[in-house]
Design an enzyme around this catalytic site. Structure first.
Site, PDB file in Angstrom:
ATOM      1  N   LYS A  45       0.687  -0.643   0.341  1.00  0.00           N
ATOM      2  CA  LYS A  45      -0.415  -0.066  -0.598  1.00  0.00           C
ATOM      3  C   LYS A  45       0.995   1.630   0.604  1.00  0.00           C
ATOM      4  O   LYS A  45       0.155   2.521  -0.491  1.00  0.00           O
ATOM      5  CB  LYS A  45      -0.727  -0.075   1.389  1.00  0.00           C
ATOM      6  CG  LYS A  45      -1.672  -1.111   1.546  1.00  0.00           C
ATOM      7  CD  LYS A  45      -2.419  -1.370   3.035  1.00  0.00           C
ATOM      8  CE  LYS A  45      -3.342  -2.308   3.123  1.00  0.00           C
ATOM      9  NZ  LYS A  45      -3.610  -2.350   4.641  1.00  0.00           N
ATOM     10  N   GLY A  46       2.122   1.392   0.492  1.00  0.00           N
ATOM     11  CA  GLY A  46       2.799   2.712   0.688  1.00  0.00           C
ATOM     12  C   GLY A  46       3.036   2.938  -0.283  1.00  0.00           C
ATOM     13  O   GLY A  46       3.455   4.721  -0.419  1.00  0.00           O
ATOM     14  N   GLU A 102       7.099   1.925  -6.435  1.00  0.00           N
ATOM     15  CA  GLU A 102       7.248   1.661  -4.868  1.00  0.00           C
ATOM     16  C   GLU A 102       8.094   2.965  -4.040  1.00  0.00           C
ATOM     17  O   GLU A 102       8.752   4.050  -4.518  1.00  0.00           O
ATOM     18  CB  GLU A 102       9.231   0.665  -5.092  1.00  0.00           C
ATOM     19  CG  GLU A 102       9.594   0.066  -4.013  1.00  0.00           C
ATOM     20  CD  GLU A 102       8.040  -0.867  -3.400  1.00  0.00           C
ATOM     21  OE1 GLU A 102       6.497  -0.328  -3.080  1.00  0.00           O
ATOM     22  OE2 GLU A 102       8.348  -1.890  -3.303  1.00  0.00           O
ATOM     23  N   ASP A 103       7.339   2.616  -2.565  1.00  0.00           N
ATOM     24  CA  ASP A 103       8.029   3.567  -1.558  1.00  0.00           C
ATOM     25  C   ASP A 103       8.945   3.935  -1.566  1.00  0.00           C
ATOM     26  O   ASP A 103      10.123   4.918  -1.808  1.00  0.00           O
ATOM     27  CB  ASP A 103       6.415   3.369  -0.511  1.00  0.00           C
ATOM     28  CG  ASP A 103       7.351   2.324  -0.283  1.00  0.00           C
ATOM     29  OD1 ASP A 103       7.385   1.662  -0.379  1.00  0.00           O
ATOM     30  OD2 ASP A 103       5.557   1.853   0.578  1.00  0.00           O
ATOM     31  N   ASP A 106      14.898  -0.480   0.787  1.00  0.00           N
ATOM     32  CA  ASP A 106      15.840  -1.114   2.138  1.00  0.00           C
ATOM     33  C   ASP A 106      16.630  -1.554   1.344  1.00  0.00           C
ATOM     34  O   ASP A 106      18.037  -2.073   1.192  1.00  0.00           O
ATOM     35  CB  ASP A 106      14.036  -1.156   3.133  1.00  0.00           C
ATOM     36  CG  ASP A 106      15.425  -1.514   4.907  1.00  0.00           C
ATOM     37  OD1 ASP A 106      16.433  -0.559   4.685  1.00  0.00           O
ATOM     38  OD2 ASP A 106      14.577  -1.893   5.416  1.00  0.00           O
ATOM     39  N   LYS A 134      17.403   3.300   0.528  1.00  0.00           N
ATOM     40  CA  LYS A 134      18.303   3.674   2.120  1.00  0.00           C
ATOM     41  C   LYS A 134      19.671   2.943   1.454  1.00  0.00           C
ATOM     42  O   LYS A 134      19.660   1.570   1.493  1.00  0.00           O
ATOM     43  CB  LYS A 134      17.277   3.078   3.121  1.00  0.00           C
ATOM     44  CG  LYS A 134      16.404   4.065   3.842  1.00  0.00           C
ATOM     45  CD  LYS A 134      15.988   2.567   5.053  1.00  0.00           C
ATOM     46  CE  LYS A 134      14.896   3.545   5.579  1.00  0.00           C
ATOM     47  NZ  LYS A 134      14.912   2.200   6.544  1.00  0.00           N
ATOM     48  N   PHE A 155      13.663   4.368  10.133  1.00  0.00           N
ATOM     49  CA  PHE A 155      12.509   4.394   9.906  1.00  0.00           C
ATOM     50  C   PHE A 155      11.708   5.707   9.585  1.00  0.00           C
ATOM     51  O   PHE A 155      11.762   6.284  10.339  1.00  0.00           O
ATOM     52  CB  PHE A 155      12.334   2.798  11.279  1.00  0.00           C
ATOM     53  CG  PHE A 155      10.755   2.313  10.299  1.00  0.00           C
ATOM     54  CD1 PHE A 155      11.067   1.660  10.247  1.00  0.00           C
ATOM     55  CD2 PHE A 155       9.388   3.256  11.170  1.00  0.00           C
ATOM     56  CE1 PHE A 155      10.091   0.625   9.972  1.00  0.00           C
ATOM     57  CE2 PHE A 155       8.419   2.818  10.585  1.00  0.00           C
ATOM     58  CZ  PHE A 155       8.545   1.002  10.017  1.00  0.00           C
ATOM     59  N   VAL A 156      11.253   5.264   8.563  1.00  0.00           N
ATOM     60  CA  VAL A 156      10.258   6.474   8.392  1.00  0.00           C
ATOM     61  C   VAL A 156       8.586   6.503   8.440  1.00  0.00           C
ATOM     62  O   VAL A 156       8.117   5.022   7.830  1.00  0.00           O
ATOM     63  CB  VAL A 156      11.179   7.299   7.378  1.00  0.00           C
ATOM     64  CG1 VAL A 156      12.565   8.132   6.989  1.00  0.00           C
ATOM     65  CG2 VAL A 156      10.767   6.419   6.332  1.00  0.00           C
ATOM     66  N   ASP A 162       3.667   3.145   6.115  1.00  0.00           N
ATOM     67  CA  ASP A 162       3.215   3.491   7.710  1.00  0.00           C
ATOM     68  C   ASP A 162       4.051   2.742   8.995  1.00  0.00           C
ATOM     69  O   ASP A 162       4.894   2.531   9.033  1.00  0.00           O
ATOM     70  CB  ASP A 162       1.544   2.274   7.305  1.00  0.00           C
ATOM     71  CG  ASP A 162       2.552   0.658   7.467  1.00  0.00           C
ATOM     72  OD1 ASP A 162       3.435   0.672   6.208  1.00  0.00           O
ATOM     73  OD2 ASP A 162       1.981   0.141   7.883  1.00  0.00           O
ATOM     74  N   ARG A 168      -0.244   7.124   7.264  1.00  0.00           N
ATOM     75  CA  ARG A 168       0.285   7.179   5.960  1.00  0.00           C
ATOM     76  C   ARG A 168      -0.032   8.541   5.483  1.00  0.00           C
ATOM     77  O   ARG A 168       0.209   8.720   4.240  1.00  0.00           O
ATOM     78  CB  ARG A 168      -0.797   5.899   5.518  1.00  0.00           C
ATOM     79  CG  ARG A 168      -0.211   4.323   5.260  1.00  0.00           C
ATOM     80  CD  ARG A 168      -1.003   3.543   4.787  1.00  0.00           C
ATOM     81  NE  ARG A 168      -0.818   1.700   4.923  1.00  0.00           N
ATOM     82  CZ  ARG A 168       0.420   1.289   4.299  1.00  0.00           C
ATOM     83  NH1 ARG A 168       1.115   1.704   3.719  1.00  0.00           N
ATOM     84  NH2 ARG A 168       0.623  -0.067   4.914  1.00  0.00           N
TER      85      ARG A 168
HETATM   86  P1  5GP Z   1      13.337  -4.067   1.827  1.00  0.00           P
HETATM   87  O1  5GP Z   1      12.864  -5.573   1.129  1.00  0.00           O
HETATM   88  O2  5GP Z   1      13.853  -3.435   0.757  1.00  0.00           O
HETATM   89  O3  5GP Z   1      14.432  -4.078   2.974  1.00  0.00           O
HETATM   90  O4  5GP Z   1      12.176  -3.379   1.981  1.00  0.00           O
HETATM   91  C1  5GP Z   1      11.219  -2.991   1.796  1.00  0.00           C
HETATM   92  C2  5GP Z   1       9.481  -2.489   1.784  1.00  0.00           C
HETATM   93  O5  5GP Z   1      10.179  -2.414   3.401  1.00  0.00           O
HETATM   94  C3  5GP Z   1       9.127  -1.490   1.951  1.00  0.00           C
HETATM   95  O6  5GP Z   1       8.241  -0.971   0.856  1.00  0.00           O
HETATM   96  C4  5GP Z   1       7.935  -1.194   3.088  1.00  0.00           C
HETATM   97  O7  5GP Z   1       7.351  -2.205   2.508  1.00  0.00           O
HETATM   98  C5  5GP Z   1       8.994  -1.487   3.949  1.00  0.00           C
HETATM   99  N1  5GP Z   1       9.988  -0.508   4.829  1.00  0.00           N
HETATM  100  C6  5GP Z   1      11.564   0.145   4.167  1.00  0.00           C
HETATM  101  N2  5GP Z   1      12.306   0.733   5.752  1.00  0.00           N
HETATM  102  C7  5GP Z   1      11.329   1.178   5.286  1.00  0.00           C
HETATM  103  C8  5GP Z   1      10.866   2.572   6.283  1.00  0.00           C
HETATM  104  O8  5GP Z   1      11.728   3.312   6.726  1.00  0.00           O
HETATM  105  N3  5GP Z   1       9.772   2.403   7.020  1.00  0.00           N
HETATM  106  C9  5GP Z   1       8.358   2.368   6.398  1.00  0.00           C
HETATM  107  N4  5GP Z   1       7.531   2.873   6.334  1.00  0.00           N
HETATM  108  N5  5GP Z   1       8.430   0.979   6.012  1.00  0.00           N
HETATM  109  C10 5GP Z   1       9.521   0.534   5.536  1.00  0.00           C
END
Ligand code: 5GP
Length: 192
Positions: A45-46, A102-103, A106, A134, A155-156, A162, A168
């Site tokens: 949803k992000g 994508e939001d 990470d 990040k 963590f944002v 969210d 959100r």
């Molecule tokens: P990844 O698979 O790249 O480690 O993580 C991606 C997903 O983790 C993002 O789509 C999001 O849902 C969540 N995520 C990663 N970092 C953050 C953050 O700082 N804040 C929030 N709210 N979600 C995050």
């Protein structure tokens, strides 16, 4: 100040900075995809607030579709990298130019899974547009074609992002007060 805003330790990216940068991204996408059939694939949803603003900044005709992904077995602030599709696309993407919206990226594991999955459907091209990145947290190599902002390892929340389904609707991207998310969380939770 609203009740939600009181939980924010600091604003990282203001509403104005978001809009300015998204206008730039929209211009770049409009230029790069001019004359092409482009499908924006929003990861729910992000990514939903980002998608709706980005759409208004993209000046060329385009279609949209949605995919919901769950990151399984992580915590509320760390994705596990074990990903599954909760809701798949409606569209057939074969021979289409797909741009994933994508939001935040990470570790990169979620996007690695999504791109590997979508590639098997033979799109004409597959690119990624991420609002937030990040870089210091990356564990797998994913190529980001469009990035809004590189941010530090914090963590944002806000602007679609969210914590436990809250925040959100904040119009900016901010860092939560640490005491709000330092609590241990049950594992096995699905986060979308
Ligand atoms: P990844 O698979 O790249 O480690 O993580 C991606 C997903 O983790 C993002 O789509 C999001 O849902 C969540 N995520 C990663 N970092 C953050 C953050 O700082 N804040 C929030 N709210 N979600 C995050």
């Amino acid at each position: 100040m609203s009740a939600l805003e009181q939980d924010i330790a600091k604003i990282l990216i203001t509403r104005e900075q978001l809009q300015t940068r998204i206008a730039d991204l929209g211009q770049a996408i409009s230029r790069d995809y001019a004359g092409k059939d482009v499908l924006l694939v929003c990861i729910l949803k992000g990514g939903v607030l980002f998608l709706t603003d980005l759409m208004r900044a993209v000046a060329i005709p385009h279609a949209i579709d949605f995919m919901a992904i769950s990151s399984y077995g992580g915590t509320l602030t760390e994705s596990s990298g074990v990903v599954r599709i909760l809701m798949d696309l409606n569209s057939n993407i074969e021979s289409r130019n797909v741009l994933i919206v994508e939001d935040i990226v990470d570790t990169g594991r979620t996007l690695q899974y999504i791109t590997e999955n979508l590639r098997t459907r033979n799109p004409a091209s597959l690119k990624i547009c991420a609002l937030l990145n990040k870089p210091s947290r990356r564990e797998v190599n994913v190529t980001l074609d469009y990035v809004g902002f590189d941010i530090p390892n914090e963590f944002v929340v806000g602007y679609g992002l969210d914590y436990n389904e809250h925040y959100r609707n904040l119009p900016f991207v901010g860092v939560l007060k640490p005491d709000l998310y330092a609590r241990p969380n049950q594992s096995g939770t699905d986060t979308v």
